[in-house]
Design a protein around this motif. Structure first.
Motif, PDB file in Angstrom:
ATOM      1  N   SER A  13     -11.558 -62.844   1.033  1.00 21.50           N
ATOM      2  CA  SER A  13     -12.032 -61.897   0.014  1.00 21.50           C
ATOM      3  C   SER A  13     -11.620 -62.312  -1.398  1.00 21.50           C
ATOM      4  O   SER A  13     -11.994 -63.365  -1.874  1.00 21.50           O
ATOM      5  CB  SER A  13     -11.555 -60.494   0.359  1.00 21.50           C
ATOM      6  OG  SER A  13     -12.065 -59.565  -0.565  1.00 21.50           O
TER       7      SER A  13
ATOM      8  N   ASP B 284     -16.104 -60.284  -6.460  1.00 24.69           N
ATOM      9  CA  ASP B 284     -14.902 -60.942  -5.941  1.00 24.69           C
ATOM     10  C   ASP B 284     -15.365 -62.142  -5.087  1.00 24.69           C
ATOM     11  O   ASP B 284     -16.563 -62.417  -5.000  1.00 24.69           O
ATOM     12  CB  ASP B 284     -14.021 -59.959  -5.157  1.00 24.69           C
ATOM     13  CG  ASP B 284     -14.656 -59.497  -3.860  1.00 24.69           C
ATOM     14  OD1 ASP B 284     -15.900 -59.409  -3.815  1.00 24.69           O
ATOM     15  OD2 ASP B 284     -13.931 -59.242  -2.884  1.00 24.69           O
TER      16      ASP B 284
ATOM     17  N   ASP C 140     -15.785 -62.937  -1.911  1.00 22.00           N
ATOM     18  CA  ASP C 140     -16.772 -62.832  -0.820  1.00 22.00           C
ATOM     19  C   ASP C 140     -17.869 -61.824  -1.152  1.00 22.00           C
ATOM     20  O   ASP C 140     -18.706 -61.513  -0.299  1.00 22.00           O
ATOM     21  CB  ASP C 140     -16.089 -62.495   0.510  1.00 22.00           C
ATOM     22  CG  ASP C 140     -15.466 -61.111   0.515  1.00 22.00           C
ATOM     23  OD1 ASP C 140     -15.127 -60.598  -0.565  1.00 22.00           O
ATOM     24  OD2 ASP C 140     -15.333 -60.522   1.609  1.00 22.00           O
TER      25      ASP C 140
ATOM     26  N   ASP D  33     -18.310 -58.687  -1.561  1.00 15.68           N
ATOM     27  CA  ASP D  33     -18.579 -57.346  -1.032  1.00 15.68           C
ATOM     28  C   ASP D  33     -18.352 -56.316  -2.147  1.00 15.68           C
ATOM     29  O   ASP D  33     -18.703 -55.161  -2.011  1.00 15.68           O
ATOM     30  CB  ASP D  33     -17.749 -57.017   0.215  1.00 15.68           C
ATOM     31  CG  ASP D  33     -16.258 -57.186   0.021  1.00 15.68           C
ATOM     32  OD1 ASP D  33     -15.835 -57.732  -1.028  1.00 15.68           O
ATOM     33  OD2 ASP D  33     -15.500 -56.776   0.919  1.00 15.68           O
TER      34      ASP D  33
ATOM     35  N   ARG E  82     -19.283 -52.412   2.414  1.00 20.29           N
ATOM     36  CA  ARG E  82     -19.360 -52.671   0.975  1.00 20.29           C
ATOM     37  C   ARG E  82     -20.331 -53.820   0.728  1.00 20.29           C
ATOM     38  O   ARG E  82     -20.333 -54.797   1.481  1.00 20.29           O
ATOM     39  CB  ARG E  82     -17.981 -53.081   0.447  1.00 20.29           C
ATOM     40  CG  ARG E  82     -16.915 -52.061   0.712  1.00 20.29           C
ATOM     41  CD  ARG E  82     -15.661 -52.380  -0.047  1.00 20.29           C
ATOM     42  NE  ARG E  82     -14.970 -53.547   0.487  1.00 20.29           N
ATOM     43  CZ  ARG E  82     -13.766 -53.935   0.125  1.00 20.29           C
ATOM     44  NH1 ARG E  82     -13.105 -53.235  -0.783  1.00 20.29           N
ATOM     45  NH2 ARG E  82     -13.199 -54.985   0.641  1.00 20.29           N
TER      46      ARG E  82
HETATM   47 MG    MG Z   1     -14.027 -58.801  -0.930  1.00 18.87          MG
END
Ligand code: MG
Length: 449
Positions: A100, A243, A245, A247, A338
């Protein structure tokens, strides 16, 4: 994840996290893959963000899965919500290799259920049980799993988002957008989505770079200086940043103001909520949601902090909208997780129907201020809890997550971190000065112990 043998737990709040070749060795990842393959026992989707150690970890996890006789569909680098959407659409469980927003030296392994949601704790415990008891399934030589490649996830994901919004109206607006994908997994998807929505996009950090050379991966104001300056330079409807990744998505208005995630959620709720519906959000987001919902005849359901808790509660409550103050927004009609690019689509959908710009729309929401701080934990958390109760007598106390004290629209939320000796402090008020004053006072209290 530092000592799994001692804790007998592999998965934290966001999967398994660690440093490759320290905690996440190929040997460890192979065994995790064997446990995952044994548990799901069928076809499993495998994808990743673009971190440097992705290939090593994927190959080890994949090898482990195949050894159990399970098969894999390798869908490549995509944002986490892109992989979750693929799982949901194909009704297949999945594994995502990502850390993430963590610093570049980290990576992680996260399991996805066949409805696209993060795997619930009880199922993670079963995978942990297989790992700790070494009860892996081992396929005979002639039934070892096979791996196939599928690159259709990219279009599937973008089309899924475009099906949720008024594409024709959005294209007519010819938006100009500055986008900072932070060298992360959205480097292709978000610029391409903007292009398909007829927008002119100026990109920042849209080269995949697992070292995150240009900025830290967490999309907070301190890390978005270049994007803010670019948007301020003029000519943009808004800016967006993800961010690592993707999401999460945060937005910058045309004057360069950073918009907190719970304000974006409140904007979505104001435009999309229907009478009698429920919105799900953790106790850390602002009271503005209650105000907007009560006007619309809707309700807010508050949870502990954490995206998987919010999405599970949304499913239970049949809520279409939910999210967190950090820019993680969940739109249930699309999927119960998300999704940063879906948030972008919704912002453009709202703006295409409104005469006001993003800044004016945000300013028209009920105004509350949250001051966020991370402070060192100098004593046992229960001591701080007692001190706060004494310092603020008569304030309503909630211990749903950490401690929250409330007096009207003034509140203090202190949560101990599960992994580090720190306390996350949130203070909320109608006036910025008041929320800052509360924050400093609590910080002094903690430091005085
Ligand atoms: Mg993330």
């Amino acid at each position: 994840m530092s000592d799994p043998e001692k804790n007998k737990r592999l998965f934290g709040t966001n999967g398994i996290r660690g440093i490759p070749n320290e905690e996440l060795t190929p040997e460890f990842c192979l065994l995790v893959g064997k446990a995952i393959g044994t548990f799901f026992n069928g076809k499993i989707v495998v994808g990743s963000d673009n971190r440097l150690s992705g290939d090593m970890i994927i190959n080890a996890v994949n090898s482990g899965i195949l050894s159990t006789g399970s098969e894999t569909v390798m869908i490549g680098v995509l944002p986490t919500p892109g992989i979750q959407y693929y799982c949901k659409k194909h009704n297949l469980p999945g594994v995502m290799i990502t850390a993430s927003h963590n610093p570049p030296q980290f990576n992680g392994i996260k399991c996805i259920d066949s409805d696209g949601t993060e795997l619930e704790r009880s199922k993670e415990e079963k995978i942990e049980g297989i790992y700790y008891s070494n009860k892996y399934r081992t396929a005979r030589w002639d039934s070892i799993g096979r791996s196939i490649l599928d690159n259709s996830g990219f279009d599937l994901y973008l089309n899924g988002i475009m099906n949720m919004i008024d594409v024709k109206k959005i294209r007519e607006r010819k938006f100009r957008v500055a986008v900072d994908t932070g060298n992360g997994a959205a480097y292709l998807t978000t610029p391409e989505l903007l292009s398909r929505l007829g927008a002119t996009a100026v990109t920042l950090n849209a080269n995949p770079d697992g070292l995150f050379t240009s900025r830290e991966s967490e999309p907070k104001p301190a890390n978005l200086k270049y994007l803010i300056d670019l948007v301020k330079s003029g000519g943009f409807d808004f800016g967006i940043a993800h961010d690592g990744d993707a999401d999460r998505a945060v937005f910058i208005d045309s004057s360069g103001n950073f918009i907190d995630g719970d304000k974006t959620l409140t904007l979505f709720v104001k435009h999309y909520i229907r009478k009698g519906e429920r919105v799900v959000t953790p106790i850390s987001s602002s009271d503005a949601l209650e105000e907007v919902c009560s006007k619309a005849g809707a309700n807010v359901v508050r949870t502990r902090v954490g995206a998987p808790i919010v999405s599970r509660t949304m499913i239970q409550e049949k809520a279409r909208l939910g999210g967190e103050e950090n820019g993680g927004i969940i739109y249930g009609d699309h999927q119960y997780c998300r999704d940063g690019a879906m948030s972008l689509g919704i912002v453009m959908d709202i703006l295409s129907k409104e005469k006001k710009n993003l800044k004016e729309l945000i300013e028209s929401l009920p105004q509350f201020f949250i001051t966020r701080k991370t402070i060192p934990a100098r004593s046992d958390f229960s001591i701080l809890s007692e001190m706060l109760k004494k310092e603020y007598p008569g304030w309503e106390v909630s211990t749903m997550d950490g401690i929250k004290l409330r007096n009207g629209n003034d509140w203090i939320l202190a949560r101990p971190s599960g992994t580090e000796p720190i306390i996350r402090l949130f203070t909320h008020s109608q006036k910025r000065e008041r929320s800052e004053e509360l924050s400093s006072k609590v910080e002094q209290l903690v430091m005085s112990v």
